[in-house]
Design a protein around this motif. Structure first.
Motif, PDB file in Angstrom:
ATOM      1  N   THR A  62     -14.932  66.919  31.623  1.00  0.00           N
ATOM      2  CA  THR A  62     -14.647  67.728  30.565  1.00  0.00           C
ATOM      3  C   THR A  62     -15.883  68.057  29.517  1.00  0.00           C
ATOM      4  O   THR A  62     -16.701  67.489  29.808  1.00  0.00           O
ATOM      5  N   LEU A  63     -15.628  69.511  29.126  1.00  0.00           N
ATOM      6  CA  LEU A  63     -16.744  69.849  28.153  1.00  0.00           C
ATOM      7  C   LEU A  63     -17.498  69.268  27.529  1.00  0.00           C
ATOM      8  O   LEU A  63     -18.191  68.835  27.117  1.00  0.00           O
ATOM      9  N   ALA A  64     -16.126  67.876  27.081  1.00  0.00           N
ATOM     10  CA  ALA A  64     -16.707  66.878  25.761  1.00  0.00           C
ATOM     11  C   ALA A  64     -17.115  66.231  26.110  1.00  0.00           C
ATOM     12  O   ALA A  64     -18.186  65.364  25.519  1.00  0.00           O
ATOM     13  N   GLN A  65     -16.742  65.679  27.274  1.00  0.00           N
ATOM     14  CA  GLN A  65     -18.218  64.828  28.260  1.00  0.00           C
ATOM     15  C   GLN A  65     -19.262  65.010  27.958  1.00  0.00           C
ATOM     16  O   GLN A  65     -20.056  64.322  28.715  1.00  0.00           O
ATOM     17  N   THR A  66     -19.726  66.264  28.165  1.00  0.00           N
ATOM     18  CA  THR A  66     -20.767  67.240  28.707  1.00  0.00           C
ATOM     19  C   THR A  66     -21.783  66.425  27.472  1.00  0.00           C
ATOM     20  O   THR A  66     -21.021  66.402  25.827  1.00  0.00           O
ATOM     21  N   ARG A  67     -23.345  67.013  27.297  1.00  0.00           N
ATOM     22  CA  ARG A  67     -23.911  66.244  26.196  1.00  0.00           C
ATOM     23  C   ARG A  67     -24.064  68.342  25.627  1.00  0.00           C
ATOM     24  O   ARG A  67     -24.896  68.319  25.082  1.00  0.00           O
ATOM     25  N   LEU A  68     -23.631  68.833  26.350  1.00  0.00           N
ATOM     26  CA  LEU A  68     -24.090  70.377  25.646  1.00  0.00           C
ATOM     27  C   LEU A  68     -22.891  70.860  24.575  1.00  0.00           C
ATOM     28  O   LEU A  68     -22.124  70.524  24.410  1.00  0.00           O
ATOM     29  N   THR A  69     -23.336  71.647  23.598  1.00  0.00           N
ATOM     30  CA  THR A  69     -23.049  72.084  22.527  1.00  0.00           C
ATOM     31  C   THR A  69     -22.639  73.985  22.518  1.00  0.00           C
ATOM     32  O   THR A  69     -23.708  74.795  23.161  1.00  0.00           O
ATOM     33  N   SER A 107     -32.074  84.044  36.220  1.00  0.00           N
ATOM     34  CA  SER A 107     -32.404  82.394  36.673  1.00  0.00           C
ATOM     35  C   SER A 107     -32.918  81.879  36.277  1.00  0.00           C
ATOM     36  O   SER A 107     -32.638  80.166  36.359  1.00  0.00           O
ATOM     37  N   GLN A 108     -34.010  81.458  35.825  1.00  0.00           N
ATOM     38  CA  GLN A 108     -34.649  80.525  34.993  1.00  0.00           C
ATOM     39  C   GLN A 108     -33.342  80.081  34.322  1.00  0.00           C
ATOM     40  O   GLN A 108     -33.587  78.587  33.882  1.00  0.00           O
ATOM     41  N   ALA A 109     -32.493  81.486  32.863  1.00  0.00           N
ATOM     42  CA  ALA A 109     -31.028  80.037  33.143  1.00  0.00           C
ATOM     43  C   ALA A 109     -30.985  79.276  33.253  1.00  0.00           C
ATOM     44  O   ALA A 109     -30.489  78.432  32.936  1.00  0.00           O
ATOM     45  N   LYS A 110     -29.968  79.482  34.171  1.00  0.00           N
ATOM     46  CA  LYS A 110     -29.765  78.504  35.465  1.00  0.00           C
ATOM     47  C   LYS A 110     -30.187  77.017  35.136  1.00  0.00           C
ATOM     48  O   LYS A 110     -30.030  76.152  35.222  1.00  0.00           O
ATOM     49  N   ALA A 111     -31.942  76.601  35.660  1.00  0.00           N
ATOM     50  CA  ALA A 111     -32.178  75.637  35.296  1.00  0.00           C
ATOM     51  C   ALA A 111     -32.732  75.146  33.987  1.00  0.00           C
ATOM     52  O   ALA A 111     -32.388  75.085  33.701  1.00  0.00           O
ATOM     53  N   VAL A 112     -32.586  75.555  33.287  1.00  0.00           N
ATOM     54  CA  VAL A 112     -32.608  75.479  31.671  1.00  0.00           C
ATOM     55  C   VAL A 112     -31.217  74.917  31.353  1.00  0.00           C
ATOM     56  O   VAL A 112     -31.281  73.886  30.855  1.00  0.00           O
ATOM     57  N   PHE A 113     -30.194  75.756  31.926  1.00  0.00           N
ATOM     58  CA  PHE A 113     -29.218  74.884  31.794  1.00  0.00           C
ATOM     59  C   PHE A 113     -28.690  73.601  32.061  1.00  0.00           C
ATOM     60  O   PHE A 113     -27.766  72.560  31.675  1.00  0.00           O
ATOM     61  N   ALA A 114     -28.833  73.381  33.269  1.00  0.00           N
ATOM     62  CA  ALA A 114     -29.642  71.914  33.685  1.00  0.00           C
ATOM     63  C   ALA A 114     -29.841  71.277  33.139  1.00  0.00           C
ATOM     64  O   ALA A 114     -29.176  70.237  32.873  1.00  0.00           O
ATOM     65  N   ARG A 115     -30.694  71.016  32.444  1.00  0.00           N
ATOM     66  CA  ARG A 115     -31.455  70.146  31.839  1.00  0.00           C
ATOM     67  C   ARG A 115     -30.908  69.917  30.670  1.00  0.00           C
ATOM     68  O   ARG A 115     -30.549  68.830  29.970  1.00  0.00           O
ATOM     69  N   THR A 116     -30.707  71.008  29.976  1.00  0.00           N
ATOM     70  CA  THR A 116     -29.707  70.478  28.635  1.00  0.00           C
ATOM     71  C   THR A 116     -28.459  69.662  29.006  1.00  0.00           C
ATOM     72  O   THR A 116     -27.714  69.717  28.400  1.00  0.00           O
ATOM     73  N   ALA A 117     -27.883  70.547  29.692  1.00  0.00           N
ATOM     74  CA  ALA A 117     -26.289  69.737  30.176  1.00  0.00           C
ATOM     75  C   ALA A 117     -26.437  68.896  30.356  1.00  0.00           C
ATOM     76  O   ALA A 117     -26.029  67.480  29.954  1.00  0.00           O
ATOM     77  N   ALA A 118     -27.340  68.481  30.864  1.00  0.00           N
ATOM     78  CA  ALA A 118     -27.694  66.683  31.024  1.00  0.00           C
ATOM     79  C   ALA A 118     -28.196  66.156  30.055  1.00  0.00           C
ATOM     80  O   ALA A 118     -27.665  64.707  30.563  1.00  0.00           O
ATOM     81  N   GLU A 119     -29.143  66.576  29.426  1.00  0.00           N
ATOM     82  CA  GLU A 119     -30.335  65.813  28.546  1.00  0.00           C
ATOM     83  C   GLU A 119     -29.709  66.046  27.367  1.00  0.00           C
ATOM     84  O   GLU A 119     -30.589  65.322  26.293  1.00  0.00           O
ATOM     85  N   GLY A 120     -28.895  66.824  27.116  1.00  0.00           N
ATOM     86  CA  GLY A 120     -28.410  67.319  25.392  1.00  0.00           C
ATOM     87  C   GLY A 120     -30.229  67.993  25.112  1.00  0.00           C
ATOM     88  O   GLY A 120     -30.239  68.146  23.258  1.00  0.00           O
ATOM     89  N   VAL A 121     -30.651  68.128  25.508  1.00  0.00           N
ATOM     90  CA  VAL A 121     -32.014  69.001  24.784  1.00  0.00           C
ATOM     91  C   VAL A 121     -31.765  70.272  24.769  1.00  0.00           C
ATOM     92  O   VAL A 121     -31.048  71.185  25.557  1.00  0.00           O
ATOM     93  N   SER A 122     -32.362  71.054  23.608  1.00  0.00           N
ATOM     94  CA  SER A 122     -32.211  72.250  23.158  1.00  0.00           C
ATOM     95  C   SER A 122     -32.885  73.512  24.343  1.00  0.00           C
ATOM     96  O   SER A 122     -33.751  73.131  24.781  1.00  0.00           O
TER      97      SER A 122
END
Lengths: 527, 500
Positions: free
Chosen positions: A411-418, A437-452
């Protein structure tokens, strides 16, 4: 058997639903302080009250009453200030007292309705739009609206769970022995009964979806059809188009998914039509939907009608709800899915489908609203930037985020995404710093690692190349590399533009601004 | 020991607590005397289904420890108490005098029991009763009958017969019973002790096995109004586990000396002329009327026009609630399970047919019939309407008076088997049932022996709802008018075999 569409040309289906929802978000059971908790070891969340031990007495859960009043207010019900609990007496081992405490003729919530919007392909199942209303024009969708009456919503307690071991079909008869888990016994349950106002299986499916969204928005139940916290039975009968009198109805059980609800009703409508058209009569009975064989079968026909010996529960005084209690609950009503959808379309210029997707659950909507708010704060001028990021934020949520959550079963709450991450990412795309298309790659890292997202872009050197002269250099080099293709283009094969852009994107490792690259090639080839 | 069995048997709750406080004797000595009394007397009376010697001693040790540390003693410190066997007490069986629950071990403690123990009472054990409280003689117990300590050939009344007999025989100082249609007041009257059914809601029902949920109420037995008041003070009041229980700020012990000067006491003329009421009962009632008047009370005639329908309403509402309350005894989770059942339905039928006695079966079947669709509207609904009318009768009556004086039972204790016809038995509760229907409190108070039978006779003092203190004022004043009456049943005198 004829298909549903053909049947509904001549017959009108009359459908009513009974929807049970467990109030899974409450801390305690209906009449005792045992926790409402699923998946605990059997018979660990039990006490004298929910085990029905001799001498135990029920004490109503006030939070459960607040929940049902919320459900009633959200579905336009009149809240009955004085209602009573009743005992429904029957013997079965999953009911520890051998009676279920439920409500009588007057439930907490009476006489409500939901406005059902039937848009797009869904609307085609209905062959006659008599009695319906048009969809708002802004929806830009085919379809109609229809009002579904809600007879009542009442509060009751759930039974325990039984497992029958041995035997053939998991039923108690023929089993070697049966096990009972009373953890669920006494879980607060609300049962909503609709008027026979639904006319197609699709309307029934949409109604249940809409109701589920309301309950999810209210936060009163997790509404899981797989786990049985949301359960639905259907009553269906047929009458000739234009006829006023109802036909004989059957009750359908075991429709434990939206698809099964639709398909079970569709099958039953076609079956009844066949019976009636061959001169037969429909028997009033309970039928069981079997998804595997795609048919309904008659459950054991009882010789006598059930007699539950319903009478007022003497251990519970009539319940008096004060005006101030009802108003306090009303003040807690969140924005409901319909209002949310309208707001998303009006304030953010989103399409009907995008608005539907975002309004589907409270968490997504709240995330969207927070992301928009974050982009407001982050950049000025506020109004302009907010509306500019609304569409990309919506796209990210509906596509990338949904796919990510689905893949990882989160669920959204369980990800590191804000929400701020999402606003930032949408901003980077809107400003042209990175491509979609780059946004998809950025999103993947942000969601997984919580990096902005900005950090990801900086770290990986992903800033889009938007320097026109640099891009023109790349474009010239590509044309020099493929002189034959350039000739073909100039001879009229303009479809090759895509090929050149693709080569340029490859050469810039995806960082070239596609719009500028496009323009550069057109200039060089046609200039 | 410093307290003899004979002394123990005649002491009031207050005297026991004060005696321990003064160190005249210890709580352990009181427990020893009480258990000796039971050992000597109960073989003839059979009031106890279970004697909890260990629990009594443990409680006594705690009281003596308080005393040793000079800490204040709670209100029932060291007072031996017995509980009707429909009250759960952890560490005991709660059988309801039924085969169905013969081996049922209580996993928790009823609020009324827990509060008695918290007030320092010593639990002597569990007391005999009519099976599931269905009866007026304790003859329907599956574990044998209880004998009236005044005449061992007679019933103690019921359904709380064990609770009344244990106090009358001097085995327990006080006891708790439950009253659905007279089950405290009638045995109190038959055994010559004080028995009180409070207003519905004064005492929590949590942990007391239900018969008729809207009618049941727990109350104390004692050999004096003061002992009953002290016990009630300990157990009354709101319980979060019983949402029909109410706050109770009154101290019933505090009103006993207030007297009846200026109080208006209602008399129901129809009750004095009712058919089937024995002359000695009427004489006793008239004697009590005279005494109250001499104490300064004003007697006022009032009417209860609908009370005559109470019995009919009761035998609809009671069985309906009982039918549903007793459904849980199905042999699945606990209780008697008949051997050799073919399937679930067979197991239900066999276990319930063998596990319940005939009176329980009669009430269950009656309730099952009365609630059936098509029958419900003819009986249950009108019975509730009658209930409203009767409740209004009492409200109107209590606009004119502060308390009512009435008979308890139309007669004194009868012999075993004398009322074999269930309907005759039902009719014997005609004066006690109306206030269960209305919800008011009522006390049975001994006023001596019947002229003809020589057996104890009681009168009933009834009060407005949640004004139970009125009852205590009238009963205490009346009690002072009868200084001569025996407090202990003579039929078991001497059987304890002298000093222990």
């Amino acid at each position: 058997m004829r298909g549903l569409a053909a049947v509904l040309q001549e017959w009108e289906a009359v459908i009513g639903l009974e929807v049970h929802a467990e109030l899974t978000t409450l801390n305690t059971k209906m009449f005792c302080s045992c926790p409402v908790d699923f998946g605990a070891p059997p018979n660990t969340h039990v006490c004298p009250v929910c085990l029905g031990l001799p001498g135990a007495l029920p004490v109503p859960n006030r939070a459960a009453i607040e929940s049902i009043v919320l459900a009633g207010l959200a579905t336009g019900c009149e809240i009955e200030k004085r209602s009573m609990f009743y005992r429904k007496n029957y013997f079965y081992p999953d009911m520890s007292k051998n009676f279920q405490t439920t409500q009588g003729p007057v439930a907490f919530c009476m006489r409500g309705s939901l406005l059902l919007e039937v848009a797009g392909r869904s609307s085609r199942e209905r062959s006659c739009l008599d009695g319906t209303l048009p969809l708002p024009e802004a929806y830009a969708q085919e379809g109609y609206c229809t009002v579904v009456g809600i007879t009542r919503i009442h509060l009751e307690e759930d039974a325990g769970k039984m497992v029958h071991v041995g035997g053939t079909d998991g039923r108690i008869s023929g089993a070697d022995y049966s096990l009972v888990d009373y953890n669920r016994c006494g879980t607060p349950l609300i049962e909503l009964v609709t008027e026979p106002d639904l006319r197609t299986p699709e309307e029934a499916r949409l109604f249940l979806q809409a109701l589920r969204q309301v309950y999810l928005t209210l936060g009163i139940s997790d509404c899981s059809m797989e786990e049985g916290s949301l359960r639905c039975d259907g009553n269906v009968s047929l009458r000739r188009r234009g006829a006023a009198a109802y036909g004989t109805k059957t009750e359908l059980k075991n429709m434990n998914s939206f698809k099964n609800l639709h398909d079970g009703l569709a099958y039953e409508i076609c079956r009844q039509a066949e019976v009636l058209e061959s001169g037969g009569t429909v028997a009033q009975e309970t039928r069981h939907w079997e998804p595997a064989s795609k048919r309904t079968i008659s459950m054991r026909v009882k010789e006598t009608a059930d007699d539950y010996r319903l009478f007022p529960e003497p251990d519970l005084a009539p319940y008096d709800l004060s005006e101030s209690f009802i108003e306090a609950v009303r003040s807690r009503l969140p924005e409901l899915p319909d209002a949310k959808r309208a707001r998303l379309m009006k304030s953010h210029g989103l399409s009907y489908l995008d608005a539907c997707a975002l309004a589907a659950d409270a968490e997504t909507t709240a995330f969207f609203d927070a992301a928009i708010a974050a982009s407001d704060v982050a950049s000025a001028p506020a109004a302009a930037s907010a509306s500019a990021v609304a569409k990309p934020v919506a796209n990210l949520l509906i596509n990338d985020v949904a796919a990510y959550l689905n893949t990882h079963a989160l669920t959204l709450a369980q990800t590191r995404l804000t929400p701020a991450h999402l606003a930032e990412l949408a901003g980077l795309v809107a400003e042209g710093t990175i491509s979609s298309s780059q946004a998809k790659a950025v999103f993947a890292r942000t969601a997984a690692e919580g990096v902005s997202p900005a950090r990801v872009v900086a770290d990986e050197g992903m800033e889009q190349v938007s320097d026109e002269s640099a891009i023109e250099q790349v474009a010239s080099a590509i044309l020099a590399q493929f002189p034959d293709k350039a000739e073909e283009y100039r001879a009229g094969k303009t479809g090759l533009l895509g090929f050149f852009v693709g080569q340029a994107m490859k050469a810039t490792a995806g960082q070239g601004n596609p719009k500028l690259i496009n323009e550069a090639f057109v200039r060089l080839l046609e200039g | 020991m410093a307290i003899s069995v004979a002394d123990y048997r005649s002491l009031s709750a207050r005297a026991i607590r004060d005696g321990i406080a003064r160190a005249d004797f210890s709580a352990c000595e009181v427990a020893g005397a009480a258990l000796a009394a039971i050992e000597a007397i109960d073989p003839r009376v059979h009031a106890f289904l279970e004697v909890t010697s260990k629990l009594a001693h443990e409680a006594a040790v705690r009281i003596d420890a308080l005393r040793a540390k000079d800490q204040p003693l709670p209100a029932l410190a060291g007072v031996p108490i017995g509980f009707k066997d429909n009250m759960n007490l952890l560490g005991t069986r709660t059988t309801c005098a039924s085969r169905m629950l013969a081996d049922y071990a209580s996993p928790y403690t009823a609020t009324c029991v827990g509060r008695s123990l918290a007030a320092g009472a010593l639990p002597l054990g569990k007391l005999n009763m009519d099976e599931f409280a269905f009866g007026s003689s304790t003859e329907t117990s599956c574990f044998g009958r209880t004998h009236n300590p005044w005449d061992l050939d007679r019933v103690p009344g019921g359904s709380s017969g064990g609770s009344a007999a244990a106090v009358a025989a001097g085995m327990a100082t006080v006891s708790l019973g439950s009253d659905t249609g007279g089950s405290i007041r009638q045995p109190a009257s038959f055994c010559g002790v004080v028995g009180f059914k409070p207003t519905y809601g004064v005492v929590s029902r949590y942990g007391v096995v239900a018969f008729g949920s809207s009618l049941d109420q727990v109350g104390p037995f004692g050999r004096s109004v003061a002992d009953v008041a002290t016990t009630l003070d300990a157990i009354a009041g709101r319980d979060p586990f019983d949402c029909t229980s109410q706050e109770c700020a009154t101290s019933f012990s505090a009103v006993l000396d207030a007297g009846v000067e200026g109080m208006r006491v209602g008399i129901i003329p129809a009750y004095l002329e009712a058919k089937g009421v024995e002359a000695e009962v009427v004489v006793a009632l008239k004697g009590a009327m005279d005494r109250l008047e001499r104490c300064g009370a004003r007697l006022v005639e009032v009417e209860l026009p609908n009370a005559k329908a109470a019995l009919s309403a009761y035998y609809v509402i009671g069985p309906c609630e009982a039918f549903s309350n007793l459904s849980r005894f199905d042999s699945v989770r606990y209780g008697y399970r008949a051997p050799g059942a073919r399937d679930l339905g067979d197991q239900y039928e066999k276990s319930r047919a063998d596990g319940f006695g005939p009176e329980a079966v009669r009430r269950i079947m009656l309730g099952s019939y009365l609630l059936a669709s098509g029958v419900y509207d003819t009986y249950y609904y009108p019975a509730q309407q009658v209930r409203t009318l009767i409740t209004q009768d009492y409200h109107r009556a209590f606009e004119q008076v502060d308390a009512l004086l009435a008979p308890v039972s139309p007669r004194t204790a009868f012999k075993f088997g004398e009322l074999a016809d269930p309907t005759a038995m039902y009719l014997s509760d005609i004066f006690t049932i109306p206030i269960n229907i209305a919800g008011n409190g009522g006390m049975s108070l001994p006023v001596g022996r019947g002229e003809a039978s020589g057996l104890p006779v009681g009168v009933q003092v009834i009060g407005p709802q949640f004004r139970d203190e009125n009852i205590f004022r009238v009963a205490a004043a009346l009690e002072r008018c009868y200084p001569e009456i025996e407090r202990l049943a003579p039929a078991v005198e001497g059987v304890e075999g002298g000093e222990a």
